[in-house]
Write a protein that holds these residues in place. Structure first.
Motif, PDB file in Angstrom:
ATOM      1  N   GLY A  37       0.686  -1.232   0.094  1.00 28.28           N
ATOM      2  CA  GLY A  37       0.137   0.057  -0.092  1.00 28.28           C
ATOM      3  C   GLY A  37       0.682   1.260   0.012  1.00 28.28           C
ATOM      4  O   GLY A  37       0.326   2.231  -0.293  1.00 28.28           O
ATOM      5  N   HIS A  38       2.109   1.037   0.189  1.00 32.36           N
ATOM      6  CA  HIS A  38       3.043   2.340  -0.052  1.00 32.36           C
ATOM      7  C   HIS A  38       4.405   2.213  -0.628  1.00 32.36           C
ATOM      8  O   HIS A  38       5.302   2.331  -0.106  1.00 32.36           O
ATOM      9  CB  HIS A  38       3.452   2.699   1.710  1.00 32.36           C
ATOM     10  CG  HIS A  38       2.101   2.957   2.709  1.00 32.36           C
ATOM     11  ND1 HIS A  38       1.236   4.074   2.543  1.00 32.36           N
ATOM     12  CD2 HIS A  38       1.590   1.916   3.251  1.00 32.36           C
ATOM     13  CE1 HIS A  38       0.548   3.861   3.472  1.00 32.36           C
ATOM     14  NE2 HIS A  38       0.588   2.574   3.776  1.00 32.36           N
ATOM     15  N   LEU A  39       4.152   1.687  -1.802  1.00 28.30           N
ATOM     16  CA  LEU A  39       5.048   1.589  -2.925  1.00 28.30           C
ATOM     17  C   LEU A  39       6.027   2.749  -3.015  1.00 28.30           C
ATOM     18  O   LEU A  39       5.514   3.863  -3.302  1.00 28.30           O
ATOM     19  CB  LEU A  39       4.916   0.814  -4.224  1.00 28.30           C
ATOM     20  CG  LEU A  39       4.058  -0.345  -4.116  1.00 28.30           C
ATOM     21  CD1 LEU A  39       3.344  -0.874  -5.334  1.00 28.30           C
ATOM     22  CD2 LEU A  39       5.169  -1.473  -3.517  1.00 28.30           C
ATOM     23  N   PRO A  40       7.213   2.637  -3.209  1.00 26.20           N
ATOM     24  CA  PRO A  40       8.207   4.226  -3.330  1.00 26.20           C
ATOM     25  C   PRO A  40       7.785   4.613  -4.725  1.00 26.20           C
ATOM     26  O   PRO A  40       7.513   3.941  -5.587  1.00 26.20           O
ATOM     27  CB  PRO A  40       9.558   3.560  -3.370  1.00 26.20           C
ATOM     28  CG  PRO A  40       9.480   2.041  -2.482  1.00 26.20           C
ATOM     29  CD  PRO A  40       8.225   1.687  -2.961  1.00 26.20           C
ATOM     30  N   ASP A  41       7.876   5.886  -4.584  1.00 30.83           N
ATOM     31  CA  ASP A  41       7.375   6.786  -5.952  1.00 30.83           C
ATOM     32  C   ASP A  41       8.240   6.260  -7.138  1.00 30.83           C
ATOM     33  O   ASP A  41       7.796   6.238  -7.995  1.00 30.83           O
ATOM     34  CB  ASP A  41       7.569   8.246  -5.760  1.00 30.83           C
ATOM     35  CG  ASP A  41       6.304   8.589  -4.824  1.00 30.83           C
ATOM     36  OD1 ASP A  41       5.467   8.067  -4.524  1.00 30.83           O
ATOM     37  OD2 ASP A  41       6.640   9.962  -3.955  1.00 30.83           O
ATOM     38  N   ALA A  42       9.568   6.254  -6.690  1.00 32.40           N
ATOM     39  CA  ALA A  42      10.468   5.873  -7.906  1.00 32.40           C
ATOM     40  C   ALA A  42      10.027   4.452  -8.436  1.00 32.40           C
ATOM     41  O   ALA A  42      10.151   4.441  -9.679  1.00 32.40           O
ATOM     42  CB  ALA A  42      11.996   5.776  -7.645  1.00 32.40           C
ATOM     43  N   LEU A  43       9.885   3.707  -7.619  1.00 30.86           N
ATOM     44  CA  LEU A  43       9.141   2.206  -8.236  1.00 30.86           C
ATOM     45  C   LEU A  43       8.042   2.372  -8.897  1.00 30.86           C
ATOM     46  O   LEU A  43       7.989   1.900  -9.976  1.00 30.86           O
ATOM     47  CB  LEU A  43       9.112   1.452  -6.901  1.00 30.86           C
ATOM     48  CG  LEU A  43       9.163  -0.236  -7.316  1.00 30.86           C
ATOM     49  CD1 LEU A  43      10.265  -0.596  -7.944  1.00 30.86           C
ATOM     50  CD2 LEU A  43       9.315  -1.026  -5.836  1.00 30.86           C
ATOM     51  N   LEU A  44       7.252   2.988  -8.568  1.00 32.55           N
ATOM     52  CA  LEU A  44       5.670   3.433  -9.117  1.00 32.55           C
ATOM     53  C   LEU A  44       6.207   3.832 -10.734  1.00 32.55           C
ATOM     54  O   LEU A  44       5.284   3.576 -11.509  1.00 32.55           O
ATOM     55  CB  LEU A  44       4.726   4.220  -8.286  1.00 32.55           C
ATOM     56  CG  LEU A  44       4.363   3.438  -7.201  1.00 32.55           C
ATOM     57  CD1 LEU A  44       3.621   4.554  -6.419  1.00 32.55           C
ATOM     58  CD2 LEU A  44       3.345   2.520  -7.462  1.00 32.55           C
TER      59      LEU A  44
END
Length: 441
Positions: A37-44
């Protein structure tokens, strides 16, 4: 559907560099280090660009004597779904032992330990793999691990063990060529023989990583450049089959982005050299594209796996608990094991604990200063892990406080505040972490 291609292990420390790096087709993340529910922005952002993300688990312990933990399987499945992954990967290893199965204390290794290549251990592993496959929404691939020691009385070679595992379960393989090199140096195993025995149609992708040799022992550090022998093994594998994906692993001591790009270039060249050699000899040999896996097939025919006969799990569990206890609790080394290598492994486990605890609780090295590492290693020789690294950090701090340490009253007061802040149901002092860490500057 396309193959994976060339990838790199995604780590927060190099997230920006990976995002800008040309020629990255996919990335792999340590499953336990991301929250669905809180994936890193860079990964997204990578996902939005169409970059494939594969979760790589490290704590399931499918090679252990117990059945896989339902909670850990659920967590791995959630990460695969959150990342839209075509498969998930884990290791052929055990990471804990003891407990109810053996009527002994449950011990955590904090590391991937080798399973004995015996019929008993293979029966347990195959059943555990079947349980995991039923619980996961996508196919599973398992990685061969590096080891500092061997089990006496093994009945199968690495190649035979992996081949029969695939035949009996249909699981795919994540082949780590750096681990083949490690086992060549440490256990005298021939990488070419291992590759020749592998079911090539089962390979999902390949890991490449660096390490270092000290006193005749190769340490699979993931913190050093990839050496030529590892690239040569990769070329040998690529001469037999076109790997669907190849990934560079680096976990610490990160170099400049340009150096990582050069390593990726050397990996591509090693694969190309192997493919050219194969074509020159016998034409192109291809494995099924990974898309076939994502569509629901595993690419190999598996025969049904029977539940291990009564007593098998117990026998495997007792043996694994004895080995792990000797490594982390100071009990005698079991008979016929190499005591020197077991000592090297025990010291390596303690050193890894000290390093990881310093990362998950960076305030502790600040509070304790130069004495942190010596104090932790002294603690680790007396106290095995009883949970994850965060709990280990709490146990370490509590252990010091019971001994009236550190000697400096101010540092002891700060350590007590830190421990109380972490041990309770909610933080007591919101600014404590920032205040401690500011002492770094």
């Amino acid at each position: 559907m396309r193959r994976l291609g060339t990838g790199i292990g995604w780590r927060p420390e190099i997230a920006d560099a990976v995002e800008r790096m040309p020629g990255i087709d996919w990335v792999e993340v340590v499953a336990e280090n991301v929250c669905p529910g809180h994936l890193p922005d860079a990964l997204l952002r990578l996902r939005e660009r169409g970059v494939t993300v594969v979760p790589h688990g490290v704590s399931l312990g499918l090679g252990g004597a117990d059945r896989p933990d339902e909670g850990r399987l659920t967590a791995l499945a959630e990460r695969a779904e959150a990342l839209g992954s075509p498969l998930v990967t884990e290791h052929i290893a055990y990471v804990r032992a003891g407990g109810a199965l053996t009527a002994s204390p449950l011990l955590e290794a904090g590391h991937l330990l080798p399973v004995p290549r015996t019929r008993d251990a293979l029966d347990v592993l195959c059943e555990n793999v079947r349980i995991a496959q039923d619980a996961l929404p996508v196919p599973l691939a398992l990685e061969n691990i590096a080891a500092l020691f061997s089990w006496p009385g093994e009945e199968l070679t690495e190649g035979q063990f992996l081949s029969e595992l695939v035949e009996r379960t249909g699981v795919r393989l994540l082949i780590d060529v750096a681990n083949l090199h490690t086992n060549h140096v440490n256990r005298g195993e021939d990488p070419a023989e291992a590759l020749a025995a592998l079911p090539l149609e089962a390979i999902a992708y390949v890991h490449v990583a660096g390490g270092f040799e000290r006193d005749g022992v190769w340490h699979d550090s993931h913190a050093h450049p990839v050496p030529r022998p590892v690239l040569d093994i990769l070329t040998g594998l690529a001469a037999r089959v076109a790997p669907p994906g190849v990934l560079l692993e680096r976990d610490e001591n990160f170099p400049e982005p340009a150096e990582l790009e050069r390593e990726l270039g050397a990996i591509r060249e090693a694969v190309a050299a192997g493919r050219a050699a194969e074509r020159a000899v016998a034409g192109t040999a291809e494995v099924p594209a990974l898309g076939g896996v994502a569509a629901g097939g595993v690419g190999v025919l598996a025969r049904p796996v029977a539940e291990p006969v009564a007593g098998v799990r117990e026998r495997v569990g007792v043996a694994q608990a004895a080995v792990l206890s000797s490594l982390v609790a100071g009990t005698p080394v079991p008979e016929r094991f190499d005591r020197v290598r077991m000592g090297v492994q025990a010291r390596a486990l303690a050193a890894k604990r000290a390093g990881v605890v310093a990362k998950v609780a960076p305030e502790l090295p600040v509070i304790l200063g130069a004495g942190y590492r010596e104090a932790f290693l002294e603690y680790a020789r007396q106290r095995p892990m009883r949970g994850g690294y965060r709990l280990d950090a709490l146990d370490f701090a509590g252990h010091l406080l019971k001994l009236g340490r550190p000697g400096d009253a101010g540092a002891r007061h700060e350590l007590r505040d830190w421990w109380l802040d972490r041990a309770g149901p909610a933080p007591r002092k919101r600014g404590l972490v920032d205040r401690v860490l500011r002492r770094r500057v």
